[in-house]
Scaffold this motif. Structure first.
Motif, PDB file in Angstrom:
ATOM      1  N   SER A 202     -33.191   7.122  29.766  1.00 54.78           N
ATOM      2  CA  SER A 202     -32.347   6.200  30.532  1.00 54.78           C
ATOM      3  C   SER A 202     -31.592   5.212  29.658  1.00 54.78           C
ATOM      4  O   SER A 202     -30.752   4.453  30.142  1.00 54.78           O
ATOM      5  CB  SER A 202     -33.209   5.417  31.534  1.00 54.78           C
ATOM      6  OG  SER A 202     -34.148   4.591  30.845  1.00 54.78           O
ATOM      7  N   LEU A 203     -31.857   5.229  28.364  1.00 52.21           N
ATOM      8  CA  LEU A 203     -31.300   4.219  27.457  1.00 52.21           C
ATOM      9  C   LEU A 203     -29.913   4.619  26.970  1.00 52.21           C
ATOM     10  O   LEU A 203     -29.697   5.760  26.563  1.00 52.21           O
ATOM     11  CB  LEU A 203     -32.234   4.069  26.260  1.00 52.21           C
ATOM     12  CG  LEU A 203     -32.202   2.755  25.485  1.00 52.21           C
ATOM     13  CD1 LEU A 203     -32.728   1.621  26.346  1.00 52.21           C
ATOM     14  CD2 LEU A 203     -33.054   2.902  24.219  1.00 52.21           C
ATOM     15  N   PRO A 204     -28.935   3.699  26.988  1.00 57.85           N
ATOM     16  CA  PRO A 204     -27.625   3.993  26.372  1.00 57.85           C
ATOM     17  C   PRO A 204     -27.789   4.238  24.873  1.00 57.85           C
ATOM     18  O   PRO A 204     -28.586   3.552  24.217  1.00 57.85           O
ATOM     19  CB  PRO A 204     -26.811   2.721  26.638  1.00 57.85           C
ATOM     20  CG  PRO A 204     -27.514   2.033  27.757  1.00 57.85           C
ATOM     21  CD  PRO A 204     -28.956   2.367  27.615  1.00 57.85           C
ATOM     22  N   LEU A 222     -18.303  12.917  22.345  1.00 54.35           N
ATOM     23  CA  LEU A 222     -18.953  14.221  22.494  1.00 54.35           C
ATOM     24  C   LEU A 222     -19.696  14.344  23.821  1.00 54.35           C
ATOM     25  O   LEU A 222     -20.407  15.322  24.051  1.00 54.35           O
ATOM     26  CB  LEU A 222     -19.930  14.441  21.337  1.00 54.35           C
ATOM     27  CG  LEU A 222     -19.307  14.579  19.945  1.00 54.35           C
ATOM     28  CD1 LEU A 222     -20.394  14.532  18.860  1.00 54.35           C
ATOM     29  CD2 LEU A 222     -18.527  15.887  19.843  1.00 54.35           C
ATOM     30  N   GLY A 223     -19.540  13.326  24.678  1.00 57.51           N
ATOM     31  CA  GLY A 223     -20.201  13.359  25.977  1.00 57.51           C
ATOM     32  C   GLY A 223     -21.639  12.891  25.947  1.00 57.51           C
ATOM     33  O   GLY A 223     -22.399  13.118  26.897  1.00 57.51           O
ATOM     34  N   PHE A 228     -30.766  10.842  27.638  1.00 54.20           N
ATOM     35  CA  PHE A 228     -30.819  12.124  28.343  1.00 54.20           C
ATOM     36  C   PHE A 228     -29.759  13.077  27.804  1.00 54.20           C
ATOM     37  O   PHE A 228     -30.034  14.255  27.544  1.00 54.20           O
ATOM     38  CB  PHE A 228     -30.623  11.903  29.839  1.00 54.20           C
ATOM     39  CG  PHE A 228     -30.651  13.171  30.649  1.00 54.20           C
ATOM     40  CD1 PHE A 228     -31.851  13.724  31.057  1.00 54.20           C
ATOM     41  CD2 PHE A 228     -29.468  13.804  31.002  1.00 54.20           C
ATOM     42  CE1 PHE A 228     -31.881  14.903  31.797  1.00 54.20           C
ATOM     43  CE2 PHE A 228     -29.480  14.977  31.742  1.00 54.20           C
ATOM     44  CZ  PHE A 228     -30.692  15.528  32.142  1.00 54.20           C
ATOM     45  N   ASP A 229     -28.552  12.553  27.611  1.00 50.36           N
ATOM     46  CA  ASP A 229     -27.471  13.380  27.057  1.00 50.36           C
ATOM     47  C   ASP A 229     -27.797  13.820  25.636  1.00 50.36           C
ATOM     48  O   ASP A 229     -27.518  14.960  25.242  1.00 50.36           O
ATOM     49  CB  ASP A 229     -26.155  12.597  27.050  1.00 50.36           C
ATOM     50  CG  ASP A 229     -25.712  12.183  28.434  1.00 50.36           C
ATOM     51  OD1 ASP A 229     -26.016  12.908  29.400  1.00 50.36           O
ATOM     52  OD2 ASP A 229     -25.066  11.121  28.550  1.00 50.36           O
ATOM     53  N   PHE A 249     -31.864  11.723  15.137  1.00 47.01           N
ATOM     54  CA  PHE A 249     -31.404  11.547  16.511  1.00 47.01           C
ATOM     55  C   PHE A 249     -32.079  12.543  17.450  1.00 47.01           C
ATOM     56  O   PHE A 249     -32.407  12.207  18.594  1.00 47.01           O
ATOM     57  CB  PHE A 249     -29.880  11.708  16.586  1.00 47.01           C
ATOM     58  CG  PHE A 249     -29.108  10.647  15.841  1.00 47.01           C
ATOM     59  CD1 PHE A 249     -29.619   9.372  15.685  1.00 47.01           C
ATOM     60  CD2 PHE A 249     -27.864  10.925  15.280  1.00 47.01           C
ATOM     61  CE1 PHE A 249     -28.926   8.388  14.994  1.00 47.01           C
ATOM     62  CE2 PHE A 249     -27.157   9.951  14.601  1.00 47.01           C
ATOM     63  CZ  PHE A 249     -27.693   8.679  14.458  1.00 47.01           C
ATOM     64  N   TYR A 250     -32.273  13.772  16.952  1.00 49.76           N
ATOM     65  CA  TYR A 250     -32.919  14.811  17.761  1.00 49.76           C
ATOM     66  C   TYR A 250     -34.307  14.360  18.210  1.00 49.76           C
ATOM     67  O   TYR A 250     -34.686  14.503  19.371  1.00 49.76           O
ATOM     68  CB  TYR A 250     -33.020  16.097  16.934  1.00 49.76           C
ATOM     69  CG  TYR A 250     -33.677  17.255  17.629  1.00 49.76           C
ATOM     70  CD1 TYR A 250     -32.933  18.175  18.352  1.00 49.76           C
ATOM     71  CD2 TYR A 250     -35.059  17.450  17.552  1.00 49.76           C
ATOM     72  CE1 TYR A 250     -33.541  19.249  18.984  1.00 49.76           C
ATOM     73  CE2 TYR A 250     -35.675  18.514  18.187  1.00 49.76           C
ATOM     74  CZ  TYR A 250     -34.908  19.414  18.899  1.00 49.76           C
ATOM     75  OH  TYR A 250     -35.516  20.472  19.533  1.00 49.76           O
ATOM     76  N   TRP A 251     -35.056  13.802  17.266  1.00 47.06           N
ATOM     77  CA  TRP A 251     -36.440  13.443  17.583  1.00 47.06           C
ATOM     78  C   TRP A 251     -36.561  12.140  18.370  1.00 47.06           C
ATOM     79  O   TRP A 251     -37.395  12.032  19.287  1.00 47.06           O
ATOM     80  CB  TRP A 251     -37.270  13.395  16.298  1.00 47.06           C
ATOM     81  CG  TRP A 251     -37.615  14.767  15.805  1.00 47.06           C
ATOM     82  CD1 TRP A 251     -37.136  15.388  14.691  1.00 47.06           C
ATOM     83  CD2 TRP A 251     -38.464  15.707  16.437  1.00 47.06           C
ATOM     84  NE1 TRP A 251     -37.637  16.658  14.593  1.00 47.06           N
ATOM     85  CE2 TRP A 251     -38.461  16.884  15.658  1.00 47.06           C
ATOM     86  CE3 TRP A 251     -39.224  15.684  17.605  1.00 47.06           C
ATOM     87  CZ2 TRP A 251     -39.198  18.015  15.998  1.00 47.06           C
ATOM     88  CZ3 TRP A 251     -39.964  16.811  17.948  1.00 47.06           C
ATOM     89  CH2 TRP A 251     -39.942  17.958  17.153  1.00 47.06           C
ATOM     90  N   ILE A 252     -35.773  11.139  18.044  1.00 45.00           N
ATOM     91  CA  ILE A 252     -35.914   9.889  18.796  1.00 45.00           C
ATOM     92  C   ILE A 252     -35.470  10.061  20.242  1.00 45.00           C
ATOM     93  O   ILE A 252     -35.933   9.329  21.128  1.00 45.00           O
ATOM     94  CB  ILE A 252     -35.147   8.713  18.141  1.00 45.00           C
ATOM     95  CG1 ILE A 252     -33.637   8.981  18.075  1.00 45.00           C
ATOM     96  CG2 ILE A 252     -35.726   8.397  16.772  1.00 45.00           C
ATOM     97  CD1 ILE A 252     -32.848   7.783  17.578  1.00 45.00           C
ATOM     98  N   ALA A 253     -34.598  11.042  20.508  1.00 44.89           N
ATOM     99  CA  ALA A 253     -34.227  11.335  21.894  1.00 44.89           C
ATOM    100  C   ALA A 253     -35.423  11.849  22.688  1.00 44.89           C
ATOM    101  O   ALA A 253     -35.405  11.839  23.921  1.00 44.89           O
ATOM    102  CB  ALA A 253     -33.097  12.366  21.940  1.00 44.89           C
TER     103      ALA A 253
END
Length: 382
Positions: A202-204, A222-223, A228-229, A249-253
Motif C-alpha cells: 500500500s506504500l507509495p 513505468l507504471g 503493489f505495482d 527493489f525486488y526484495w523490499i517490495a
C-alpha cells in the motif's frame, strides 16, 4: 520466508526456475529498531532557549544567504524544510526565527542518546547525529519485546535529555525505518512479520528507502506507483531498468531486507561546505575561501583515522544552479596537501565564471579506516 508461488514469473520454464531460485533467498528474522530524533537541531535549540518553544525556528546560516539545516515542526507547517535557501524559508514563514547552529552541543546530545542505546544493545549502527538502527534480537536486558525496548528508550531520551524521538520497530532495517516515520513526531509504530508484505504493497514508492525523486519519477513513468505495482514486476525487468538497485527493489517490495545492523559501519563519505556572505568571482578568492573547508574535512579524517580516494567538488552559483566535479585517486590520499591539491585541481577549470559563486563544498569518499589498512599490511608482511 517467501513462498515460491508468491513471486511473479515470466512465461517459459527457464524464467520460472530463475524466479523460483530467487524466491528461496532467506529472510533473517531479527528485531530491529530505528530511532529518529524529532527535528533534532531545532529541538535542541528550543530545549535550551524557552523563548523559542512553540515558535517556528530554523537552524542555519544568515537569513539573506544561508541554507536551512533544520526546521522545527512549527516551521514545517509553513513548508520550511532542510536544505531550503533561507530567503525562500523566510518568504514561506515571515515569522521564522533563524538560529546559528551549535554543532558541539548537538554532538554532545547525540553522545548522550548513544549512551542510552548502549544500555540495551552493543549492535548500534548510527546513520547521523540524530538517527540509528539498533538490533535488539538479543539485548543486554533480556527483554523479549522490541516494542517495549523502543518505548523505554524514547522515555529515557525525554526524561534524561529533554528531547523527543520517534521509533519504528520491525523485523528488518527497511521496514523499521519506514515505521519510524509513520507516527512522527514523538511516535512509535510497529510493523510485524504478518503485516510486512501488505504494508509495503500500500506504500507509495516515493516513501521507499533508496527511492529518490528521480527514481520515483522513473518508476511512475513505468507504471510503478505503489509497492503493489513494484512487486508485480519481475527481477529481470527491474534489473533492466534500475541496474544494480533492481534486486534491492525486488526484495523490499516483498518486505525482505537481509542487511544486518552493523555496529562497525564505516561512513561512505565525509564532507563540508560553506555559503559565503558575498559571491566569489575569481579563482584566487575561491581558493582562499576553500582552504578552511578543506582543512575542516581533513581534520575530521585525521581524528577518525579515515582515508579516502575520491574527491568531489560542489559549487553553487548565485542563481542557485549547482554543479559537481569528481576525481578518484589510484591510492588513498595520504596528506592534507595532497587533498588540497586534488580539490583545487577540480576548482581551477570552472573559471572564469559568468555568475558569482555563493557556496563551495568538498566531499571525500571511497573511504577506508587507516587503522584497518595498517593492520592488513602488517599481517601481510608477517
Amino acid at each position: 520466508m517467501l513462498a515460491p508461488n508468491d513471486v511473479p514469473y515470466e512465461a517459459g520454464s527457464n524464467a520460472k526456475t530463475r524466479d523460483r531460485d530467487v524466491a528461496a533467498k532467506p529472510s533473517r528474522q531479527s528485531k530491529v529498531i530505528h530511532v529518529d530524533m524529532d527535528a533534532f537541531y531545532a529541538s535542541v535549540e528550543q530545549r535550551d532557549n524557552p523563548e523559542l518553544r512553540g515558535k517556528p525556528v530554523a537552524v542555519g546560516g544568515s537569513q539573506e544567504r544561508g541554507v536551512v539545516a533544520a526546521a522545527s515542526y512549527e516551521a514545517r507547517k509553513f513548508g520550511v524544510r532542510s536544505a531550503m535557501p533561507s530567503v525562500t524559508a523566510k518568504r514561506k514563514c515571515p515569522d521564522l526565527i533563524f538560529v546559528k547552529p551549535r554543532f558541539e552541543v548537538y554532538k554532545e546530545a547525540s553522545r548522550q542518546i548513544g549512551a542510552i542505546f548502549a544500555e540495551y544493545t552493543p549492535i548500534v549502527e548510527p546513520l547521523s547525529l540524530d538517527e540509528a538502527y539498533l538490533d535488539v534480537t538479543e539485548n543486554l536486558k533480556g527483554i523479549a519485546s522490541a516494542t517495549q525496548i523502543a518505548e523505554e528508550i524514547r522515555t529515557r531520551i525525554r526524561a534524561d535529555i529533554g528531547l523527543t524521538a520517534s521509533a519504528g520497530v520491525s523485523y528488518n532495517k527497511f521496514l523499521a525505518k519506514i515505521a519510524s516515520d509513520y507516527n512522527k513526531p514523538d511516535g512509535l509504530f510497529v510493523i510485524t512479520p504478518k503485516m510486512g508484505q501488505d504494508f509495503v504493497e500500500s506504500l507509495p514508492v516515493a516513501k521507499f528507502q533508496g527511492v529518490g525523486p528521480a527514481t520515483a519519477a522513473k518508476m511512475n513513468r513505468l507504471g510503478i506507483k505503489t509497492g503493489f505495482d513494484l512487486r508485480a514486476r519481475t527481477l529481470p525487468f527491474l534489473q533492466q531498468h534500475f541496474g544494480k538497485s533492481g534486486p534491492f527493489f525486488y526484495w523490499i517490495a516483498r518486505g525482505v531486507d537481509d542487511r544486518p545492523v552493523r555496529a562497525d559501519r564505516i561512513r561512505k563519505s565525509l564532507g563540508a561546505e560553506n555559503t559565503f556572505s558575498e559571491d566569489l568571482f575569481t579563482f584566487e578568492a575561491a581558493r582562499d575561501a576553500f582552504r578552511p573547508i578543506i582543512e575542516k574535512v581533513w581534520r575530521h579524517c585525521e581524528g577518525a583515522g579515515i582515508r579516502g580516494r575520491t574527491v568531489t567538488l560542489k559549487v553553487k552559483y548565485s542563481d542557485f544552479r549547482q554543479i559537481t566535479r569528481s576525481r578518484t585517486s589510484a591510492a588513498f590520499i595520504a596528506t592534507r596537501a595532497e587533498f588540497q591539491q586534488l580539490t583545487l585541481a577540480l576548482l581551477g577549470p570552472i573559471f572564469p565564471v559568468q555568475r558569482g559563486i555563493r557556496l563551495l563544498g568538498v566531499t571525500l569518499s571511497s573511504l577506508s579506516e587507516e587503522r584497518s589498512r595498517r593492520e592488513d599490511q602488517l599481517s601481510l608482511s608477517i
